[in-house]
Design a protein around this motif. Structure first.
Motif, mmCIF file in Angstrom:
data_model
loop_
_atom_site.group_PDB
_atom_site.id
_atom_site.type_symbol
_atom_site.label_atom_id
_atom_site.label_comp_id
_atom_site.label_asym_id
_atom_site.label_seq_id
_atom_site.Cartn_x
_atom_site.Cartn_y
_atom_site.Cartn_z
ATOM 1 N N GLY A 194 0.807 -1.214 0.000
ATOM 2 C CA GLY A 194 0.000 0.000 0.000
ATOM 3 C C GLY A 194 0.837 1.260 0.000
ATOM 4 N N GLU A 218 -5.118 -2.477 -0.178
ATOM 5 C CA GLU A 218 -3.846 -2.531 0.543
ATOM 6 C C GLU A 218 -3.768 -3.770 1.412
ATOM 7 N N SER A 225 -1.795 6.762 1.659
ATOM 8 C CA SER A 225 -2.342 5.768 0.745
ATOM 9 C C SER A 225 -2.818 6.381 -0.567
#
Length: 519
Positions: free
Chosen positions: A241, A406, A500
């Motif tokens: 991620g 992720e 992210s």
């Protein structure tokens, strides 16, 4: 402080022509300092310069003629005093002095010699790496000769490599030499010459030898105190991620060793990673060092604090100075809020924490060394507000609980590492659903239990039910302390960029306020 050799030399000439009676030169490179004195000596009419070393006594600098065979430093000062009293415009260089930091008998002896020099146009010079007793230093002037600058290091590389281009295969072009100069900045001339000579001993210099320069420089500073060298094993390191952080780092990497002076900007200074515990902040520091092929050093602020007044500040100064010397490197400061917490909570440490914050932030903003700082924090409430202001770190990233994509990537990383195989799509989909609210460390813990069973009972013991039980047995922080997670996220929405690349906590990107810039 002086670091540029030309500026150092020009200032030194002015001091010698003005017959300043005492000059202290701070440098660890005695031979380089003496070379500079030899360069300027010929331009000083009727002003002989003598130099003392423990191995050879006192000699005339330019002719190397011995004038006093007494090799002791005390004897050298006595001889200098006698000569200065009898003749005008003499200069004496002491290269190996001791006990000159405080009010000692030797420091008093030097002080007497300096006062005599002031009356007779003499100059007494000491080359040292330590401070000089205040009363003595006030009788004269101080100069500092730092390690060669990047431009000076480039000249050294030209000299060393250029002489062998017709004999060896030298793959470095002008860009490579400039990058090599950036890497070697911070070490002495003789250390740089030794490193280049070692490369030439292989029969030539290749493009890949730029990486060897970093390793060679790292070995020079391996035993220096203040920061800890962290060995990074690439086979065990992969961060799932954090696409937003990774994209930003890919863009910044070329700037770390580029020559940006014409543009008037500094190299990347670093990032502050805040967010949910166990989501990969510390792992990211190691991954950055690995991906950028840079040595990783760790600064533990909790070990900086000392019991005596000024001891903590001195230790931090030494640690940051060490980081400057080993640059380019990645400096990892884990849980930075613990080391600087006293500055925000009115602690009873006499203001030490506040001074440490000021000292660290000054270095972070003003230093021009190629040190990329990766600081991590879990308890954001303890972060000093000054740390969050623009101009300190290049960016402030928030590391949230992993998204479904992720989590899938993280599960696959640990499954491939421990079991050497990918999981079936149906099982993977199920585990991604079950792991809602898991941190990366929670996922690692769940997969680790499966890998243990595989080791103890063979791979045939691994099945879908084992994975389900392992994941169901994990109770993440998001379930035990949901208020803590939401408080951290609320802080991050106002101040940080999501690591992210996705909205923090699933909040719509349009509703998230812009990052606050603190004055």
């Amino acid at each position: 402080m002086m670091s540029d050799t030309k500026e150092f030399k020009a200032t030194l000439i002015r001091y010698l022509k003005a017959r300043v009676p005492f000059i202290s030169v701070r440098s660890a490179e005695r031979s380089r300092v003496l070379d500079i004195f030899r360069d300027v000596a010929s331009g000083l009419n009727n002003a002989p310069i003598y130099v003392h070393t423990l191995s050879q006594g006192t000699k005339e600098l330019l002719t190397n003629r011995s004038v006093n065979e007494d090799r002791s430093v005390v004897g050298a000062v006595d001889f200098a005093s006698q000569q200065i009293a009898q003749r005008q415009n003499l200069s004496f260089i002491l290269t190996e002095v001791a006990d000159i930091e405080d009010d000692t008998p030797f420091a008093r002896q030097v002080q007497d010699a300096v006062m005599l020099a002031a009356e007779n146009g003499g100059v007494l010079i000491v080359v040292t790496t330590k401070p000089v007793w205040g009363q003595l230093q006030r009788l004269g002037m101080s100069l500092t000769l730092s390690s060669p600058t990047e431009d000076e290091m480039l000249e050294i590389i030209h000299e060393q490599v250029g002489a062998y281009r017709s004999q060896f295969c030298i793959e470095w072009d002008a860009t490579d030499e400039r990058q090599a100069a950036a890497i070697l900045a911070g070490i002495s001339r003789i250390e740089a010459e030794n490193i280049i000579a070692t490369l030439l001993a292989n029969g030539g210099i290749k493009k890949a030898d730029l990486l060897e320069l970093m390793h060679a420089k790292d070995r020079i500073f391996a035993d220096i105190s203040g920061i800890e060298r962290v060995q990074v094993r690439g086979t065990e390191l992969n961060v799932g991620g954090l696409g937003g952080l990774k994209s930003w780092l890919d863009r910044e990497r070329p700037l770390l060793t580029a020559d940006l002076r014409e543009r008037g900007i500094r190299p990347p200074r670093g990032v502050l990673l805040v967010g949910v515990p166990g989501c990969g902040k510390s792992l990211s520091a190691k991954a950055i060092a690995l991906n950028w092929n840079l040595p990783l050093y760790r600064l533990d602020l909790s070990t900086i604090h000392g019991q005596y007044l000024g001891q903590s500040e001195g230790r931090l100064k030494e640690a940051l100075s060490t980081a400057d010397h080993v640059a380019p490197c990645v400096l990892w400061i884990d849980e930075i809020e613990k080391g600087l917490a006293g500055a925000t909570q009115g602690s009873n440490d006499g203001g030490t924490s506040t001074r440490l914050v000021g000292q660290f932030l000054y270095w972070l903003q003003e230093a021009r060394s190629r040190v990329f700082v990766v600081a991590t924090a879990n308890d954001v409430s303890k972060l000093p507000p000054e740390l969050l202001r623009r101009g300190r770190f290049d960016e402030l990233f928030f590391v949230d609980l992993p998204t479904p994509e992720e989590r899938k990537e993280i599960i696959n990383i640990y499954a491939m590492r421990g079991l050497k195989r990918e999981l079936p799509n149906a099982l993977m989909h199920e585990l991604v659903e079950v792991s809602e609210g898991f941190a990366g460390s929670d996922i690692e813990s769940a997969v680790r239990e499966v890998v243990k069973e595989a080791y103890l009972h063979g791979d045939e013991a691994v099945n879908d039910d084992l994975f389900r039980r392992s994941f169901q047995n994990v109770v993440p922080l998001s379930k035990t302390s949901p208020e803590q997670i939401e408080n951290i996220r609320a802080w991050g929405r106002d101040r940080a960029v999501p690591a992210s690349g996705q909205p923090i906590g699933g909040i719509c990107a349009q509703s998230r306020p812009r990052r606050t810039v603190l004055a």
